[in-house]
Scaffold this motif. Structure first.
Motif, short mmCIF file in Angstrom:
data_model
loop_
_atom_site.label_atom_id
_atom_site.label_comp_id
_atom_site.label_asym_id
_atom_site.label_seq_id
_atom_site.Cartn_x
_atom_site.Cartn_y
_atom_site.Cartn_z
N ALA A 83 2.65 -5.52 -6.72
CA ALA A 83 1.09 -5.81 -6.65
C ALA A 83 0.90 -6.56 -7.85
O ALA A 83 -0.20 -7.39 -7.86
CB ALA A 83 0.53 -4.33 -6.73
N VAL A 84 1.50 -6.36 -9.01
CA VAL A 84 0.93 -7.10 -10.24
C VAL A 84 1.75 -8.54 -10.19
O VAL A 84 0.93 -9.57 -10.42
CB VAL A 84 1.58 -6.29 -11.65
CG1 VAL A 84 1.38 -7.12 -12.71
CG2 VAL A 84 0.92 -4.96 -11.71
N ASN A 85 3.12 -8.89 -9.99
CA ASN A 85 3.73 -9.86 -10.19
C ASN A 85 3.79 -10.89 -8.99
O ASN A 85 4.13 -11.93 -8.82
CB ASN A 85 5.13 -9.82 -10.76
CG ASN A 85 5.82 -9.04 -9.86
OD1 ASN A 85 5.49 -8.47 -9.06
ND2 ASN A 85 7.07 -8.66 -10.62
N VAL A 137 8.46 -16.23 -0.31
CA VAL A 137 8.25 -15.33 -1.32
C VAL A 137 8.21 -13.73 -0.72
O VAL A 137 7.48 -13.47 0.37
CB VAL A 137 7.02 -15.78 -1.84
CG1 VAL A 137 6.35 -14.36 -2.95
CG2 VAL A 137 6.71 -16.85 -2.62
N TYR A 138 8.97 -13.09 -1.17
CA TYR A 138 9.09 -11.59 -0.63
C TYR A 138 8.29 -10.54 -1.39
O TYR A 138 8.34 -10.77 -2.72
CB TYR A 138 10.57 -11.13 -0.68
CG TYR A 138 11.29 -11.71 0.50
CD1 TYR A 138 11.35 -11.08 1.74
CD2 TYR A 138 11.99 -13.03 0.27
CE1 TYR A 138 12.05 -11.67 2.68
CE2 TYR A 138 12.51 -13.63 1.31
CZ TYR A 138 12.67 -12.84 2.43
OH TYR A 138 13.34 -13.51 3.62
N GLY A 139 7.45 -9.84 -0.98
CA GLY A 139 6.60 -8.76 -1.51
C GLY A 139 6.64 -7.43 -0.65
O GLY A 139 7.02 -7.37 0.08
N VAL A 140 6.11 -6.31 -1.47
CA VAL A 140 5.86 -5.17 -0.98
C VAL A 140 4.35 -4.56 -1.44
O VAL A 140 4.13 -4.63 -2.37
CB VAL A 140 6.98 -4.04 -1.30
CG1 VAL A 140 6.80 -4.07 -2.89
CG2 VAL A 140 6.86 -2.97 -0.78
N ALA A 141 3.76 -4.22 -0.36
CA ALA A 141 2.60 -3.36 -0.63
C ALA A 141 2.65 -1.85 -0.33
O ALA A 141 3.41 -1.54 0.34
CB ALA A 141 1.42 -3.75 0.31
N ILE A 142 1.99 -1.23 -1.57
CA ILE A 142 2.54 0.28 -1.59
C ILE A 142 1.09 0.93 -1.58
O ILE A 142 0.19 0.86 -2.29
CB ILE A 142 3.17 0.46 -2.81
CG1 ILE A 142 4.50 -0.22 -2.67
CG2 ILE A 142 3.60 2.15 -3.08
CD1 ILE A 142 5.44 -0.02 -4.13
N TRP A 143 1.21 2.02 -0.95
CA TRP A 143 -0.13 2.75 -0.88
C TRP A 143 0.52 4.39 -1.28
O TRP A 143 1.13 5.04 -0.50
CB TRP A 143 -0.88 2.97 0.70
CG TRP A 143 -1.22 1.42 0.90
CD1 TRP A 143 -2.41 0.93 0.66
CD2 TRP A 143 -0.48 0.55 1.80
NE1 TRP A 143 -2.38 -0.15 1.03
CE2 TRP A 143 -1.32 -0.61 1.81
CE3 TRP A 143 0.73 0.59 2.28
CZ2 TRP A 143 -0.97 -1.59 2.34
CZ3 TRP A 143 0.95 -0.48 2.91
CH2 TRP A 143 0.38 -1.56 3.12
N GLU A 144 -0.47 5.05 -1.94
CA GLU A 144 -0.03 6.56 -2.40
C GLU A 144 -1.18 7.44 -2.00
O GLU A 144 -2.37 7.16 -2.05
CB GLU A 144 0.04 6.69 -3.99
CG GLU A 144 0.22 8.02 -4.33
CD GLU A 144 -0.20 8.06 -5.82
OE1 GLU A 144 -0.07 9.03 -6.36
OE2 GLU A 144 -0.60 7.01 -6.55
N PRO A 173 5.43 0.48 -10.25
CA PRO A 173 6.56 -0.51 -10.30
C PRO A 173 7.83 0.28 -10.36
O PRO A 173 8.85 -0.26 -10.06
CB PRO A 173 6.42 -0.86 -12.17
CG PRO A 173 5.45 0.21 -12.59
CD PRO A 173 4.60 0.48 -11.52
N GLN A 174 7.73 1.63 -10.54
CA GLN A 174 9.18 2.38 -10.29
C GLN A 174 9.71 2.40 -8.94
O GLN A 174 10.69 2.62 -8.50
CB GLN A 174 8.93 3.97 -10.80
CG GLN A 174 8.34 4.13 -12.12
CD GLN A 174 7.01 3.86 -12.52
OE1 GLN A 174 6.21 3.76 -11.50
NE2 GLN A 174 6.80 3.73 -13.69
N ALA A 175 8.72 2.06 -7.83
CA ALA A 175 8.93 1.97 -6.63
C ALA A 175 9.56 0.89 -5.89
O ALA A 175 10.34 0.80 -5.10
CB ALA A 175 7.95 2.47 -5.62
N VAL A 176 9.54 -0.26 -6.69
CA VAL A 176 9.91 -1.50 -6.37
C VAL A 176 11.38 -1.81 -6.12
O VAL A 176 11.85 -2.12 -5.28
CB VAL A 176 8.87 -2.84 -7.09
CG1 VAL A 176 9.76 -4.05 -6.71
CG2 VAL A 176 7.62 -2.62 -7.03
N PRO A 177 11.94 -1.42 -7.27
CA PRO A 177 13.67 -1.50 -7.28
C PRO A 177 14.10 -0.65 -6.18
O PRO A 177 15.22 -1.01 -5.62
CB PRO A 177 13.96 -1.29 -8.65
CG PRO A 177 12.92 -0.29 -9.34
CD PRO A 177 11.56 -0.94 -8.52
N ILE A 178 13.43 0.51 -6.04
CA ILE A 178 13.88 1.59 -4.83
C ILE A 178 13.71 0.71 -3.44
O ILE A 178 14.80 0.99 -2.62
CB ILE A 178 13.21 2.75 -4.86
CG1 ILE A 178 13.42 3.33 -6.37
CG2 ILE A 178 13.91 3.74 -3.73
CD1 ILE A 178 12.68 4.82 -6.35
#
Length: 271
Positions: free
Chosen positions: A177-179, A196-203, A158-163
């Motif tokens: 990923a959650v909401n 609907v706008y979203g983002v997928a993140i991979w670490e 979640p820390q990455a989403v606003p960035i």
């Protein structure tokens, strides 16, 4: 399914199993002090030898929230955005639905991850529009697979989403990923898409990978049943969008400028 969604469903089931009183009863002392009615004695079958258990209470309905949409002028050009053709394929079953999907090529950011410090992560910024004419449940799965044989699922950071939101478009609320799990209302306005706008993140993606594919499942209800050689339970394959990337560079100085879409950039498959 996300951890938060599993937690909510588990709590609801626990309330049913334990017979927790309703909020109205808890707020009414008279109701709360009433003795619970005695349980019915166990029934017996016709032979009287075995006890027949009562049917459990029904599981309460759990509805996903209606996702918030943003108006977008239909057909308007967008910089560095790849549109995906949602037309049905000859091998698709009649009557399935497919959501419209558009995305930007994978980019990199550095973000703070609790307990791990600052980490470089890959992300894909995307939008989804429902042109099926009916509300559709959207529970996407984003899987990144490298040519080095490693697989990564969409990570909850979640820390990455606003960035990412501030970088891509601060005026558009971005879902992670959650909401992102919910119901997408149909887009019916003339000349305007409700997106609907979203983002997928991979670490932790392998820096030695020269190529990788991203598999997006949840954009369609299409599926195929593949029979097994031994005649057992068939394998289910879901209609999935595969997006193909190449990364031109070494494994020491990663740069998003080195990540490029292949040609053709994507393909609908059953996976």
């Amino acid at each position: 399914m996300s951890t938060e969604l599993i937690r909510v469903v588990s709590i609801a089931l626990a309330f049913v199993a334990l017979g927790v009183p309703s909020a109205r009863a808890q707020n009414d002392p008279a109701k709360a002090n009433e003795a619970a009615p005695p349980a019915d004695p166990p029934k017996k079958d016709d032979e009287g030898a075995k006890e027949v258990l009562e049917r459990p209470a029904p599981i309460p309905d759990f509805q996903l929230p209606l996702l918030r949409t943003q108006p977008v002028r239909r057909g308007a050009p967008s910089f560095n955005v790849q549109m995906v053709d949602a037309s049905l394929l000859p091998r698709d079953k009649e009557g399935i639905w497919v959501l419209d999907y558009a995305f930007k090529p994978v980019r990199l950011i550095t973000t703070e991850i609790p307990g791990k410090g600052r980490r470089l992560v890959h992300y894909m910024y995307y939008r989804v529009v429902n042109h099926t004419g009916k509300p559709q449940v959207f529970v996407p799965q984003f899987t990144l697979v490298t040519d080095t044989g490693k697989r990564y699922e969409d990570t909850v950071i979640p820390q990455a989403v606003p960035i990412i939101e501030a970088r891509e478009d601060p005026s558009v609320p971005l879902l992670g990923a959650v909401n992102i799990m919910g119901t997408i209302p149909p887009s019916t306005k003339e000349g305007i898409d409700d997106a609907v706008y979203g983002v997928a993140i991979w670490e932790g993606v392998d820096p030695k990978a020269d190529r990788f594919n991203i598999y997006v499942r949840g954009l369609s209800d299409g599926y195929q049943l593949l029979p097994t050689p031994d005649g057992g339970k068939p394998t289910v394959r879901h209609k999935t969008l595969r997006i193909d990337f190449v990364r031109r560079g070494d494994d020491r100085n990663l740069s998003e400028r080195e990540i490029q879409l292949l040609e053709p950039p994507y393909e609908w498959i059953y996976w």
